[in-house]
Scaffold this active site. Structure first.
Site, PDB file in Angstrom:
ATOM      1  N   ARG A   1       0.854  -1.180   0.000  1.00 50.90           N
ATOM      2  CA  ARG A   1       0.000   0.000   0.000  1.00 50.90           C
ATOM      3  C   ARG A   1       0.892   1.233   0.000  1.00 50.90           C
ATOM      4  NH1 ARG A   1      -2.255  -3.405   4.126  1.00 50.90           N
ATOM      5  NH2 ARG A   1      -4.346  -4.168   3.587  1.00 50.90           N
TER       6      ARG A   1
ATOM      7  N   LYS B   1      -2.105  -2.098   7.948  1.00 48.59           N
ATOM      8  CA  LYS B   1      -3.223  -1.461   8.630  1.00 48.59           C
ATOM      9  C   LYS B   1      -3.319  -1.956  10.073  1.00 48.59           C
ATOM     10  CE  LYS B   1      -6.280  -0.388   4.740  1.00 48.59           C
ATOM     11  NZ  LYS B   1      -7.631  -0.590   4.162  1.00 48.59           N
TER      12      LYS B   1
ATOM     13  N   HIS C   1      -1.855   2.326  -6.170  1.00 50.81           N
ATOM     14  CA  HIS C   1      -2.678   1.138  -5.909  1.00 50.81           C
ATOM     15  C   HIS C   1      -2.753   0.218  -7.126  1.00 50.81           C
ATOM     16  CE1 HIS C   1      -5.667  -1.340  -3.923  1.00 50.81           C
ATOM     17  NE2 HIS C   1      -6.375  -1.325  -5.035  1.00 50.81           N
TER      18      HIS C   1
ATOM     19  N   ARG D   1      -0.263  -2.464  -6.797  1.00 47.03           N
ATOM     20  CA  ARG D   1      -0.681  -3.480  -5.813  1.00 47.03           C
ATOM     21  C   ARG D   1      -1.711  -4.416  -6.451  1.00 47.03           C
ATOM     22  NH1 ARG D   1      -1.384  -4.563  -0.239  1.00 47.03           N
ATOM     23  NH2 ARG D   1      -3.537  -4.862   0.443  1.00 47.03           N
TER      24      ARG D   1
ATOM     25  N   HIS E   1      -4.429  -8.701   3.866  1.00 48.95           N
ATOM     26  CA  HIS E   1      -5.879  -8.575   4.004  1.00 48.95           C
ATOM     27  C   HIS E   1      -6.358  -9.331   5.246  1.00 48.95           C
ATOM     28  CE1 HIS E   1      -6.636  -7.666  -0.536  1.00 48.95           C
ATOM     29  NE2 HIS E   1      -6.399  -6.584   0.168  1.00 48.95           N
TER      30      HIS E   1
ATOM     31  N   TYR F   1      -9.683  -9.192  -6.559  1.00 50.46           N
ATOM     32  CA  TYR F   1      -8.699  -9.290  -7.637  1.00 50.46           C
ATOM     33  C   TYR F   1      -8.951 -10.461  -8.570  1.00 50.46           C
ATOM     34  CZ  TYR F   1      -6.360  -5.960  -4.632  1.00 50.46           C
ATOM     35  OH  TYR F   1      -6.082  -4.866  -3.852  1.00 50.46           O
TER      36      TYR F   1
END
Length: 297
Positions: A145, A169, A239, A242, A265, A274
């Site tokens: 990210r 995150k 992005h 990614r 994730h 994706y």
């Protein structure tokens, strides 16, 4: 002020990134300015019709549904914080429903475009050129990210184990293997970094030409400039690399759970986004492998 305490709540309790904290804080500040100007009230006296009034103004200003949903999410988090703090009795956003958003699937870069991007000759003695190539290659080979790349430090590179230590995150740490070519690219960049900025005390891996930590706007500019030089796509951003990383892995047979871990994730549902852009490749795999496919016989 409540806003600064709110930021502290986002950082420490919710463990949001600096970018998310800034975005949420800006959204809340905009809303509080709106209710102060139009209703002459403060956060403790806000009701849902006031929120609806702001939403109507945003729609009139042609703010996208996606951006409005983000702002409403900011408000919901803010009023939850006020409720936890005993400032309000209930969260006025509890009954709010998000606006519908068209799920426009971003088209990843093709393998040929990536090959063209990373094979372009650069001056290996030029710090900026080597840094920019290193940034592009790392975004693609590690699937980072934007905020994750910016926050990388020199210590994030584990040369002995040939891996990257990434803080994602909610400060969740993950390890990403580094390809030999990527490790060599990083080493070349670090040599030039030390040569030109040996007196710098900055710990961030990627720095500007002034020796300061790289920042979001500069990263965005680097990526868009590089990608537009090899692609006709109108929408390019960090992005998309990614997205390309995940798509190319899936197209080449990587298991979805493995890609999920590499991307950081929390749920498989996020990774499955994706698979939409990989559907043609998946159809080919299905056609070749399924015993009921008569055409392959």
């Amino acid at each position: 002020m409540q806003e600064s305490q709110f930021e502290k709540y986002l950082r420490l309790e919710r463990q949001y990134s600096v970018h998310t904290v800034e975005a949420y804080s800006n959204d809340v500040a905009q809303f509080l300015d709106f209710v102060t100007e139009n209703f002459e009230t403060d956060a403790a006296q806000v009701n849902y019709p006031m929120v609806r009034s702001w939403l109507a103004v945003l729609l009139e200003q042609q703010v996208s549904n996606r951006s409005i949903n983000r702002k409403m999410s900011s408000l919901k988090t803010y009023f939850k914080y006020l409720q936890l703090s005993g400032i309000v009795d209930s969260n006025v956003m509890n009954k709010h429903k998000s606006l519908k958003v068209n799920n426009n699937i971003q088209t990843p870069m093709s393998p040929d475009e990536i090959k063209s991007l990373l094979s372009q000759p650069i001056d290996e003695t030029d710090f900026t050129a080597v840094r920019d190539r290193c940034v592009m290659e790392l975004l693609y080979t590690a699937g980072l990210r934007r905020a994750e790349l910016i926050s990388l430090t020199i210590a994030s590179i584990d040369h002995q184990k040939k891996q990257l230590i990434v803080n994602g995150k909610r400060n969740k740490q993950r390890l990403i293997p580094l390809l030999p070519s990527m490790l060599e690219r990083i080493n070349n960049y670090k040599v030039l970094r030390e040569l030109h900025y040996s007196s710098s005390t900055v710990q961030e891996l990627f720095i500007t030409s002034k020796g300061k930590p790289i920042y979001p706007t500069l990263l965005y500019r680097i990526v868009t400039t590089q990608l537009k030089s090899i692609s006709s796509k109108t929408k390019v951003s960090p992005h998309i690399l990614r997205h390309t990383f995940a798509t190319h892995l899936i197209n080449n047979g990587a298991e979805l759970n493995g890609v999920k871990e590499l991307l950081g994730h929390a749920s498989l549902a996020s990774t499955q986004v994706y698979t939409h852009s990989s559907m043609e490749a998946l159809k080919k795999v299905h056609a070749l492998a399924h015993p009921r496919n008569n055409k392959k016989r």
